[in-house]
Write a protein that holds these residues in place. Structure first.
Motif, PDB file in Angstrom:
ATOM      1  N   GLY A  65       9.651   3.618  -5.222  1.00  0.00           N
ATOM      2  CA  GLY A  65      10.303   2.788  -4.221  1.00  0.00           C
ATOM      3  C   GLY A  65      10.590   3.560  -2.949  1.00  0.00           C
ATOM      4  O   GLY A  65      10.545   4.786  -2.914  1.00  0.00           O
ATOM      5  N   LEU A  66      10.866   2.799  -1.877  1.00  0.00           N
ATOM      6  CA  LEU A  66      11.161   3.422  -0.590  1.00  0.00           C
ATOM      7  C   LEU A  66      12.621   3.860  -0.561  1.00  0.00           C
ATOM      8  O   LEU A  66      13.463   3.270  -1.234  1.00  0.00           O
ATOM      9  CB  LEU A  66      10.923   2.409   0.542  1.00  0.00           C
ATOM     10  CG  LEU A  66       9.519   1.827   0.678  1.00  0.00           C
ATOM     11  CD1 LEU A  66       9.501   0.752   1.765  1.00  0.00           C
ATOM     12  CD2 LEU A  66       8.511   2.922   0.995  1.00  0.00           C
ATOM     13  N   PRO A  67      12.944   4.871   0.258  1.00  0.00           N
ATOM     14  CA  PRO A  67      14.347   5.247   0.425  1.00  0.00           C
ATOM     15  C   PRO A  67      15.152   4.081   1.008  1.00  0.00           C
ATOM     16  O   PRO A  67      14.596   3.261   1.749  1.00  0.00           O
ATOM     17  CB  PRO A  67      14.289   6.398   1.436  1.00  0.00           C
ATOM     18  CG  PRO A  67      12.880   6.807   1.538  1.00  0.00           C
ATOM     19  CD  PRO A  67      12.028   5.686   1.061  1.00  0.00           C
ATOM     20  N   GLU A  68      16.428   4.041   0.678  1.00  0.00           N
ATOM     21  CA  GLU A  68      17.264   2.910   1.112  1.00  0.00           C
ATOM     22  C   GLU A  68      17.199   2.685   2.614  1.00  0.00           C
ATOM     23  O   GLU A  68      17.059   1.546   3.077  1.00  0.00           O
ATOM     24  CB  GLU A  68      18.722   3.145   0.679  1.00  0.00           C
ATOM     25  CG  GLU A  68      19.645   2.052   1.185  1.00  0.00           C
ATOM     26  CD  GLU A  68      21.067   2.137   0.639  1.00  0.00           C
ATOM     27  OE1 GLU A  68      21.265   2.763  -0.428  1.00  0.00           O
ATOM     28  OE2 GLU A  68      21.961   1.570   1.283  1.00  0.00           O
ATOM     29  N   VAL A  69      17.269   3.768   3.385  1.00  0.00           N
ATOM     30  CA  VAL A  69      17.327   3.579   4.832  1.00  0.00           C
ATOM     31  C   VAL A  69      16.012   3.005   5.372  1.00  0.00           C
ATOM     32  O   VAL A  69      16.011   2.210   6.319  1.00  0.00           O
ATOM     33  CB  VAL A  69      17.738   4.899   5.557  1.00  0.00           C
ATOM     34  CG1 VAL A  69      16.674   5.962   5.381  1.00  0.00           C
ATOM     35  CG2 VAL A  69      18.026   4.648   7.022  1.00  0.00           C
ATOM     36  N   ALA A  70      14.905   3.342   4.715  1.00  0.00           N
ATOM     37  CA  ALA A  70      13.621   2.764   5.133  1.00  0.00           C
ATOM     38  C   ALA A  70      13.626   1.263   4.868  1.00  0.00           C
ATOM     39  O   ALA A  70      13.160   0.463   5.705  1.00  0.00           O
ATOM     40  CB  ALA A  70      12.476   3.437   4.380  1.00  0.00           C
ATOM     41  N   VAL A  71      14.158   0.877   3.711  1.00  0.00           N
ATOM     42  CA  VAL A  71      14.247  -0.557   3.404  1.00  0.00           C
ATOM     43  C   VAL A  71      15.100  -1.250   4.462  1.00  0.00           C
ATOM     44  O   VAL A  71      14.761  -2.338   4.936  1.00  0.00           O
ATOM     45  CB  VAL A  71      14.831  -0.790   1.988  1.00  0.00           C
ATOM     46  CG1 VAL A  71      14.971  -2.283   1.711  1.00  0.00           C
ATOM     47  CG2 VAL A  71      13.952  -0.136   0.930  1.00  0.00           C
ATOM     48  N   ASP A 125       0.838  -1.205   0.000  1.00  0.00           N
ATOM     49  CA  ASP A 125       0.000   0.000   0.000  1.00  0.00           C
ATOM     50  C   ASP A 125       0.873   1.255   0.000  1.00  0.00           C
ATOM     51  O   ASP A 125       0.600   2.222  -0.717  1.00  0.00           O
ATOM     52  CB  ASP A 125      -0.900   0.052   1.240  1.00  0.00           C
ATOM     53  CG  ASP A 125      -1.869  -1.111   1.281  1.00  0.00           C
ATOM     54  OD1 ASP A 125      -2.105  -1.714   0.218  1.00  0.00           O
ATOM     55  OD2 ASP A 125      -2.371  -1.421   2.379  1.00  0.00           O
ATOM     56  N   LEU A 126       1.920   1.236   0.829  1.00  0.00           N
ATOM     57  CA  LEU A 126       2.802   2.403   0.934  1.00  0.00           C
ATOM     58  C   LEU A 126       3.416   2.734  -0.422  1.00  0.00           C
ATOM     59  O   LEU A 126       3.446   3.892  -0.845  1.00  0.00           O
ATOM     60  CB  LEU A 126       3.921   2.128   1.937  1.00  0.00           C
ATOM     61  CG  LEU A 126       3.560   2.292   3.404  1.00  0.00           C
ATOM     62  CD1 LEU A 126       4.633   1.690   4.291  1.00  0.00           C
ATOM     63  CD2 LEU A 126       3.382   3.774   3.734  1.00  0.00           C
ATOM     64  N   ILE A 127       3.896   1.697  -1.089  1.00  0.00           N
ATOM     65  CA  ILE A 127       4.522   1.914  -2.401  1.00  0.00           C
ATOM     66  C   ILE A 127       3.489   2.430  -3.399  1.00  0.00           C
ATOM     67  O   ILE A 127       3.699   3.427  -4.079  1.00  0.00           O
ATOM     68  CB  ILE A 127       5.133   0.599  -2.924  1.00  0.00           C
ATOM     69  CG1 ILE A 127       6.331   0.201  -2.073  1.00  0.00           C
ATOM     70  CG2 ILE A 127       5.555   0.732  -4.370  1.00  0.00           C
ATOM     71  CD1 ILE A 127       6.800  -1.204  -2.345  1.00  0.00           C
ATOM     72  N   GLU A 128       2.367   1.733  -3.448  1.00  0.00           N
ATOM     73  CA  GLU A 128       1.352   2.088  -4.433  1.00  0.00           C
ATOM     74  C   GLU A 128       0.866   3.518  -4.263  1.00  0.00           C
ATOM     75  O   GLU A 128       0.684   4.244  -5.238  1.00  0.00           O
ATOM     76  CB  GLU A 128       0.160   1.135  -4.327  1.00  0.00           C
ATOM     77  CG  GLU A 128       0.224   0.027  -5.345  1.00  0.00           C
ATOM     78  CD  GLU A 128      -0.927  -0.947  -5.195  1.00  0.00           C
ATOM     79  OE1 GLU A 128      -1.977  -0.556  -4.633  1.00  0.00           O
ATOM     80  OE2 GLU A 128      -0.773  -2.094  -5.635  1.00  0.00           O
ATOM     81  N   GLU A 129       0.640   3.896  -3.002  1.00  0.00           N
ATOM     82  CA  GLU A 129      -0.014   5.187  -2.798  1.00  0.00           C
ATOM     83  C   GLU A 129       0.948   6.342  -2.566  1.00  0.00           C
ATOM     84  O   GLU A 129       0.613   7.487  -2.827  1.00  0.00           O
ATOM     85  CB  GLU A 129      -0.990   5.076  -1.621  1.00  0.00           C
ATOM     86  CG  GLU A 129      -2.220   4.263  -2.012  1.00  0.00           C
ATOM     87  CD  GLU A 129      -2.898   3.654  -0.800  1.00  0.00           C
ATOM     88  OE1 GLU A 129      -2.872   4.289   0.276  1.00  0.00           O
ATOM     89  OE2 GLU A 129      -3.448   2.536  -0.931  1.00  0.00           O
ATOM     90  N   SER A 170       4.652  11.982   6.044  1.00  0.00           N
ATOM     91  CA  SER A 170       3.627  12.550   5.169  1.00  0.00           C
ATOM     92  C   SER A 170       2.491  11.561   4.875  1.00  0.00           C
ATOM     93  O   SER A 170       1.490  11.902   4.272  1.00  0.00           O
ATOM     94  CB  SER A 170       4.267  12.994   3.855  1.00  0.00           C
ATOM     95  OG  SER A 170       4.822  11.860   3.221  1.00  0.00           O
ATOM     96  N   VAL A 171       2.689  10.314   5.307  1.00  0.00           N
ATOM     97  CA  VAL A 171       1.674   9.294   5.008  1.00  0.00           C
ATOM     98  C   VAL A 171       0.583   9.341   6.070  1.00  0.00           C
ATOM     99  O   VAL A 171       0.878   9.254   7.258  1.00  0.00           O
ATOM    100  CB  VAL A 171       2.313   7.885   4.998  1.00  0.00           C
ATOM    101  CG1 VAL A 171       1.258   6.818   4.765  1.00  0.00           C
ATOM    102  CG2 VAL A 171       3.407   7.804   3.949  1.00  0.00           C
ATOM    103  N   ASN A 193      12.367  -0.635  -5.803  1.00  0.00           N
ATOM    104  CA  ASN A 193      12.006  -0.184  -7.152  1.00  0.00           C
ATOM    105  C   ASN A 193      10.563   0.305  -7.252  1.00  0.00           C
ATOM    106  O   ASN A 193      10.165   0.877  -8.259  1.00  0.00           O
ATOM    107  CB  ASN A 193      12.209  -1.313  -8.165  1.00  0.00           C
ATOM    108  CG  ASN A 193      13.663  -1.769  -8.222  1.00  0.00           C
ATOM    109  OD1 ASN A 193      14.561  -1.024  -7.831  1.00  0.00           O
ATOM    110  ND2 ASN A 193      13.879  -2.980  -8.698  1.00  0.00           N
ATOM    111  N   GLY A 194       9.762  -0.005  -6.256  1.00  0.00           N
ATOM    112  CA  GLY A 194       8.368   0.415  -6.290  1.00  0.00           C
ATOM    113  C   GLY A 194       7.487  -0.518  -7.110  1.00  0.00           C
ATOM    114  O   GLY A 194       6.287  -0.315  -7.228  1.00  0.00           O
TER     115      GLY A 194
END
Lengths: 378, 336
Positions: free
Chosen positions: A120-126, A111-115, A342-343, A228-229
């Motif tokens: 894609g997520l930032p590297e540190v989030a991954v 959901d986070l990626i889609e919306e 921001s989410v 990559n999203g």
């Protein structure tokens, strides 16, 4: 609160009871398990806390489907780890089976990626998310299960930024007939939605079988998905995907090194369409964004290690946990919560109408009105 | 196996250490945390001896044999089961895994652990009462189903008074516990055909008066699962005399006819599979025949409209057609 409920002191979960009347449906959040279940935000009235209720309508389901639901619930109830989504209570309501979970404020990674993070997520989030997932997965492996469905949609993020694994529906027991199996041969009963993430050895269904290292491969695919999203092999026909995986052609996370990678692959291999399994599904502007970013060496290396064709060469969960990729978690000033600030979180304000339960009921009743109208003469 | 630093404990030592730790836990003195830790540690130790791990092989047969012998001599299995609620979450699952592995042990055709438990039936009764407690119910269920695989142990369980508690356990409001109890209940009634046929015949009245309550349960899943199991039991040829008795009772027929028109399609469908046995019976007692005749027209019309969307289910459609034909022909029998 989440860590307390989901955490090792799971005894506090006793406060959630199994009476349908204690839960007041607030909002419909989505569906799960290929449409078998619906997800609702609900209020647990006795404690005035928000929970998530997953509702499986089982009346029109085949016995096999029902068994999957039942098994997932029983398996999940016997797991207790801060990074595995718990079922705090389970009960029957009408013709549905309901399970209660703590609300996961940021929803699933998919959901986070889609919306919110289409590139894609930032590297540190991954890194943060993966660190948690590895803890959960290590526990699952230790308890004798292969998860078999590691993917972004099965990783949920609490409003405290903690990642939890869900999706035990597809899990398989390693212990069989009183032995710890070195290899498993049983093929998951429903795979259609998980094909892209499954390891080559699992998909091959040959005499070598597979083991918990299969999850490490899925984790590698998930890393690509998060970075990559979009999941690798999106839009690629299943047979082509299988060929690619079996040949050991691993997808990767895409950054400024991309053109080199792609070229390399194209010269290595004749078939045009099969080059980079991820690129097909990505538009121009996003590609541009990709070529302007740079991931760390350790990010690339952890992905490559997970996606090794030979399972015995893939690191175990505990080996992965000490990978240099996670050093950035300690150094980072940001937390997952900062990154996702921001989410909008799932919460009380999502409350819409409570009407959804009622509507479903009446449709159900209408369908059978015909047969019920008959009166026997005894 | 360098899992625990120092050199490996012998089976006798590890069983002794575990027993002392469980005793300390039971006494509940000040050192509970230490006892808890010792219990967990030794349980994992025994589990790894039996199963091996991802990194290590299980111990040689001779070591496992010694371990089993120590477990019998020390009465530790019963002690573990009795104190299951005091052991921590992961330790409970380890107890179940150790128990199940030891239970499967074989020497030739003999199962020494099964023989041992036959002399200690308290183990079984303690496990069965585990369904009373939320925190150990599923662990006990895993062990009970493993026990139910052995006819001798299944026999002890179904012929005990405690067996009738299952009719309560399968209906509790916590779904996973009720489901687990139902799986065990079903295993006990279906695994050993001759044993359960005999049991059902001898205890027909008591069992079916309890069973009736499940079929009328307010819990949809209990109703659905018990109806399905009823169909399976009645259609099993081992249970022929039980079936004959069941389909001679007009109250049972009435219940099934009402269930045919329940709200739930699933229950309608399962009820059909029990109802068909009443109709197919070539020697219908008069009360049964009377009910069918009184509702003849309605039944024909009802069945014609019944689950017409299952066109791809050939067996169902054949059976339905057969039932309609049988019911139509009832009339001529009556008139002649």
């Amino acid at each position: 609160m989440y860590s307390r409920v989901a955490g090792e002191e799971g005894k506090s979960s006793i406060m959630y009871d199994s009476s349908p009347n204690s839960y007041h449906g607030m909002a419909h959040l989505g569906t799960c398990c290929s449409g078998t279940g619906t997800i609702h935000l609900a209020l647990h009235k006795p404690t005035d806390t928000m929970v998530v209720v997953k509702k499986f309508y089982i009346d029109d389901r085949t016995p096999e489907d029902y068994n999957l639901v039942e098994r997932e619930i029983i398996v999940t109830r016997q797991l207790q780890h801060p990074n595995v989504l718990p079922y705090l209570a389970t009960f029957v309501s009408g013709h549905s089976v309901c399970v209660v979970s703590p609300p996961m404020g940021f929803g699933s990674c998919q959901d986070l990626i889609e919306e919110h993070f289409p590139v894609g997520l930032p590297e540190v989030a991954v890194a943060f998310i993966l660190k948690d997932v590895l803890q959960g997965l290590e526990y699952i492996h230790k308890r004798g299960f292969v998860h078999r469905a590691i993917k972004a949609s099965h990783i949920l993020i609490s409003s405290m930024g903690q990642a939890c694994l869900s999706g035990m529906r597809y899990a398989c027991e390693i212990v069989k007939n009183g032995r710890w199996q070195k290899n498993i041969y049983c093929f998951p009963s429903s795979t259609a939605n998980n094909l892209k993430w499954l390891s080559p050895e699992l998909l091959l269904q040959d005499l070598h079988g597979y083991n918990e290292k299969s999850d490490i491969y899925s984790l590698g695919i998930t890393i690509c998905e998060l970075a990559n999203g979009v999941a690798p092999f999106t839009g690629v026909p299943a047979t082509l995907m299988l060929t690619e995986k079996v040949r050991g052609r691993a997808p990767h996370i895409i950054d400024c090194k991309l053109p080199k990678h792609a070229e390399h692959e194209n010269t290595n291999d004749g078939d045009a369409g099969s080059s980079n399994s991820t690129l097909a599904a990505i538009g121009e502007s996003i590609l541009e964004h990709f070529s302007s970013r740079k991931f760390s060496e350790s990010f690339h290396s952890i992905t490559v290690q997970c996606l090794h064709r030979d399972p015995s060469n893939r690191p175990s969960t505990s080996q992965l946990s000490s990978h240099p990729f996670f050093k950035q978690c300690r150094k980072s000033d940001e937390t997952v919560v900062d990154i996702f600030k921001s989410v909008p979180k799932i919460g009380r304000r999502d409350v819409d109408s409570a009407g959804d339960y009622g509507v479903a009921m009446s449709a159900e009743q209408l369908a059978n009105l015909d047969l019920q109208s008959c009166h026997w003469d005894f | 196996m360098p899992l625990f630093g120092k050199s490996q404990k012998s089976p006798a030592e590890v069983v002794k250490a575990l027993k002392e730790a469980v005793n300390a836990l039971e006494r509940g003195d000040k050192k509970v945390e230490k006892a808890q830790e010792d219990v967990s540690k030794n349980l994992v130790h025994i589990k790894n001896m039996l199963y091996g791990t991802a990194e290590s092989e299980p111990q040689a047969d001779i070591v496992v044999a010694q371990l089993a012998q120590e477990l019998y001599n020390s009465n530790l299995l019963l002690l573990l089961v009795q104190n299951l609620g005091r052991i921590d979450f992961e330790g409970k699952k380890d107890v179940a895994q150790v128990f199940n592995n030891i239970l499967r042990r074989q020497i030739g055709t003999r199962s020494p652990t099964v023989e041992y438990i036959c002399t200690k039936p308290e183990i079984l009764f303690t496990l069965m009462s585990g369904y009373e407690h939320q925190d150990i119910a599923l662990n006990c269920g895993t062990m009970l189903r493993e026990c139910a695989r052995y006819e001798a142990l299944a026999k002890i369980m179904i012929y005990s008074d405690d067996f009738y508690n299952f009719f309560r356990y399968v209906e509790v409001s916590t779904f996973d516990i009720a489901s687990d109890a139902f799986s065990t209940f079903k295993e006990l009634l279906t695994r050993h055909k001759i044993l359960s046929a005999e049991f059902l015949e001898v205890n027909y009245d008591k069992v079916f008066s309890h069973y009736q309550r499940l079929l009328n349960s307010e819990n949809y899943v209990t109703r659905r699962q018990s109806l399905k199991l009823l169909g399976e039991l009645l259609l099993d040829r081992h249970n022929f005399s039980v079936m004959t008795r069941y389909i001679s009772n007009p109250d049972n027929l009435k219940l099934m006819m009402n269930m045919l028109k329940e709200k739930s399609r699933n229950i309608q469908f399962e009820a059909f599979h029990v109802f068909k046995v009443f109709v197919a019976n070539p020697n219908k007692p008069k009360p049964i025949l009377d009910i069918l005749l009184r509702n003849q027209e309605k039944l024909i019309e009802f069945l014609t409209r019944f689950h017409t969307d299952r066109s791809e289910d050939e067996q169902f459609n054949d059976e339905k057609a057969y039932l309609i034909k049988q019911i139509k022909e009832l009339k001529s029998v009556h008139e002649n």
